[in-house]
Structure formats: structure tokens, C-alpha cells
Design a protein around this motif. Structure first.
Motif, PDB file in Angstrom:
ATOM      1  N   HIS A  74       0.808  -1.222   0.000  1.00 30.41           N
ATOM      2  CA  HIS A  74       0.000   0.000   0.000  1.00 30.41           C
ATOM      3  C   HIS A  74       0.843   1.275   0.000  1.00 30.41           C
ATOM      4  CE1 HIS A  74      -3.471  -2.523   0.552  1.00 30.41           C
ATOM      5  NE2 HIS A  74      -2.932  -3.069   1.629  1.00 30.41           N
ATOM      6  N   LEU A  75       2.062   1.174  -0.495  1.00 34.30           N
ATOM      7  CA  LEU A  75       2.934   2.345  -0.575  1.00 34.30           C
ATOM      8  C   LEU A  75       2.230   3.488  -1.307  1.00 34.30           C
ATOM      9  CD1 LEU A  75       5.912   3.514  -0.339  1.00 34.30           C
ATOM     10  CD2 LEU A  75       6.191   2.707  -2.698  1.00 34.30           C
ATOM     11  N   PRO A  76       2.154   4.683  -0.712  1.00 31.98           N
ATOM     12  CA  PRO A  76       1.586   5.826  -1.438  1.00 31.98           C
ATOM     13  C   PRO A  76       2.439   6.147  -2.662  1.00 31.98           C
ATOM     14  CG  PRO A  76       1.745   6.286   0.914  1.00 31.98           C
ATOM     15  CD  PRO A  76       2.520   5.031   0.673  1.00 31.98           C
ATOM     16  N   VAL A  77       1.817   6.228  -3.831  1.00 28.47           N
ATOM     17  CA  VAL A  77       2.563   6.417  -5.081  1.00 28.47           C
ATOM     18  C   VAL A  77       2.041   7.626  -5.843  1.00 28.47           C
ATOM     19  CG1 VAL A  77       3.075   5.439  -7.351  1.00 28.47           C
ATOM     20  CG2 VAL A  77       3.202   3.987  -5.327  1.00 28.47           C
ATOM     21  N   LEU A  78       2.979   8.486  -6.227  1.00 32.12           N
ATOM     22  CA  LEU A  78       2.696   9.632  -7.078  1.00 32.12           C
ATOM     23  C   LEU A  78       3.235   9.325  -8.470  1.00 32.12           C
ATOM     24  CD1 LEU A  78       1.972  12.637  -7.633  1.00 32.12           C
ATOM     25  CD2 LEU A  78       4.236  13.229  -6.743  1.00 32.12           C
ATOM     26  N   MET A  79       2.374   9.349  -9.480  1.00 24.94           N
ATOM     27  CA  MET A  79       2.793   9.087 -10.853  1.00 24.94           C
ATOM     28  C   MET A  79       3.231  10.381 -11.530  1.00 24.94           C
ATOM     29  SD  MET A  79       2.529   5.829 -11.408  1.00 24.94           S
ATOM     30  CE  MET A  79       2.884   5.962 -13.167  1.00 24.94           C
TER      31      MET A  79
END
Length: 231
Positions: A74-79
Motif C-alpha cells: 500500500h505504498l503511497p505512489v505519485l505518478m
């Protein structure tokens, strides 16, 4: 806070990493999706945020995102992407991205979006972390100390000193080994000398001694270091 940056445009990768280091983040930068997957599967490294470029060699940022979400990561990811149509945005969000930033962008906006992702992370609900008379402000990335008569002063720290003290504050009374500190606070591509942890802690203690906190971090011989809560 540790960030995994996946960006294959070398100049942009260098610029982003340099800017994030200036904000007191620990940043591991790789240029391919497979390298990113390898780091994410390393049990000794814990990331707080991922910043993934969409188009990467060998494994795209979107495909990597799908892989880690399938594994309940569930790592927060910014694309990061130049793809700016509504369909592209929906594709990214449906794949599991938490946010989306169109290239080109301003670094200040990148910082703000990362802070927003960190606030959503269950590990970091409060805006401040207080341990004894130390106060860490996540909004300003500063550490202050509460002195006698309620006076508060900011402790001038280097990026590495800030990250080191923050890590101790997040794990008070816990013995932290040299390897744990290396894994969490030094980038994977760092040229590390054998006594770098001991040397950095010595510098931090020297700085804290100016505020009568020189005995705050103790050495637990044969095991590691610990931030003491008792006097």
C-alpha cells in the motif's frame, strides 16, 4: 522519510533527487522499473512514498504499480507523466496510483503533493512528533527544543542529522543497530565508510550538547544506539 524515485530522464532524475534531499528526505533513485521492483522487495528497506515515472525501460511505472498492488503493498505512489488526457489519468488511478502529476511541473508542487501523501499515510497522522522536550514539525521539516521557562529554539541540523534524529524520535527506547540505521537513512548508492554511523551520531550528540541534550542518545555496546526517555 525515505522516497523511492523511478525516473529514466537523467537530468530530471538528478534535479528531483537533489531537490528532495534539500527537503530532508532520503532518496533512492533508479532508472528502470525492474530496479524499482528489486528495491521494493528488499525486506530491509521501508519506503514512505514512491514517485514513479509512467514510461520506464523494461517495466513501466504503471505495470510496476499493478504488481505491488497485487501483492498488497500500500505504498503511497505519485505518478509522473506527460500523459495528460482524462483516459490516461483514469488508467493511472485505476492501476492504484494515489496522485498524478503532469510533466513539466514545479518542484514546489511536487513537495506539496508528497507532503499530502505522507499525511494520508497511517504512520504519520500528527503534524508534529514530540519526544521529551524535542518537537519535530512535519510541515516545516524542522526540529525544535523546548527549553526552560517555555522558550522554544530551532536546532540547526544538516539533512543527515535531521533524518537521524527523526528516526530515533520515531523509535524511542528502541535499540537501533548500525545496519538498521544504514538501511533507513543512507541512499543505496552512497559511498559509505565503515564508521559513518558512529561518526554521524557523534556529530549529532555534539550539536545536541549545546542544548543540554548530549546524553539523549546512548550507545548500547555490542548492539547499537537508543534514544533514552529516562533522565
Amino acid at each position: 522519510m525515505r522516497i523511492l524515485l523511478l525516473e529514466d530522464e537523467k537530468d530530471l532524475g538528478i534535479a528531483i533527487k537533489r531537490s528532495l534531499l534539500g527537503q530532508n528526505y532520503v532518496v533512492d533513485w533508479v532508472e528502470s522499473g525492474q530496479e524499482g521492483l528489486y528495491l521494493l522487495e528488499n525486506p530491509n528497506i521501508n519506503y514512505n512514498v514512491g514517485v514513479f515515472d509512467w514510461l520506464l525501460p523494461d517495466l513501466s511505472g504503471i505495470d510496476l504499480l499493478k504488481i505491488i498492488r497485487a501483492k498488497n503493498n500500500h505504498l503511497p505512489v505519485l505518478m509522473l507523466t506527460a500523459k495528460d488526457t482524462m483516459t490516461d489519468k483514469i488508467t493511472g488511478l485505476d492501476a492504484g496510483a494515489d496522485d498524478y502529476l503532469i510533466k513539466p511541473f514545479e518542484m514546489l508542487e511536487l513537495f506539496a503533493r508528497i507532503r499530502a501523501l505522507l499525511r494520508r499515510n497511517q504512520e504519520i497522522k500528527p503534524q508534529q512528533l514530540k519526544v521529551k522536550n524535542l518537537i519535530l514539525d512535519y510541515q516545516t521539516n524542522t526540529i525544535k527544543i523546548e527549553l526552560k521557562l517555555g522558550k522554544i529554539e530551532m536546532i540547526p541540523l544538516t539533512n543527515k542529522e535531521f533524518n537521524l534524529l527523526e528516526f530515533f524520535m520515531r523509535h524511542p527506547q528502541q535499540i537501533l543497530t548500525r545496519d538498521q540505521l544504514l538501511d533507513q537513512l543512507w541512499e543505496i548508492d552512497s559511498d559509505i565508510i565503515s564508521n559513518v554511523v558512529a561518526a554521524q551520531i557523534r556529530l549529532l550528540r555534539k550539536k545536541l550538547s549545546q542544548y543540554e541534550c548530549d546524553d539523549l542518545i546512548e550507545t548500547v555496546y555490542g548492539l547499537g544506539y537508543r534514544l533514552k526517555l529516562d533522565n
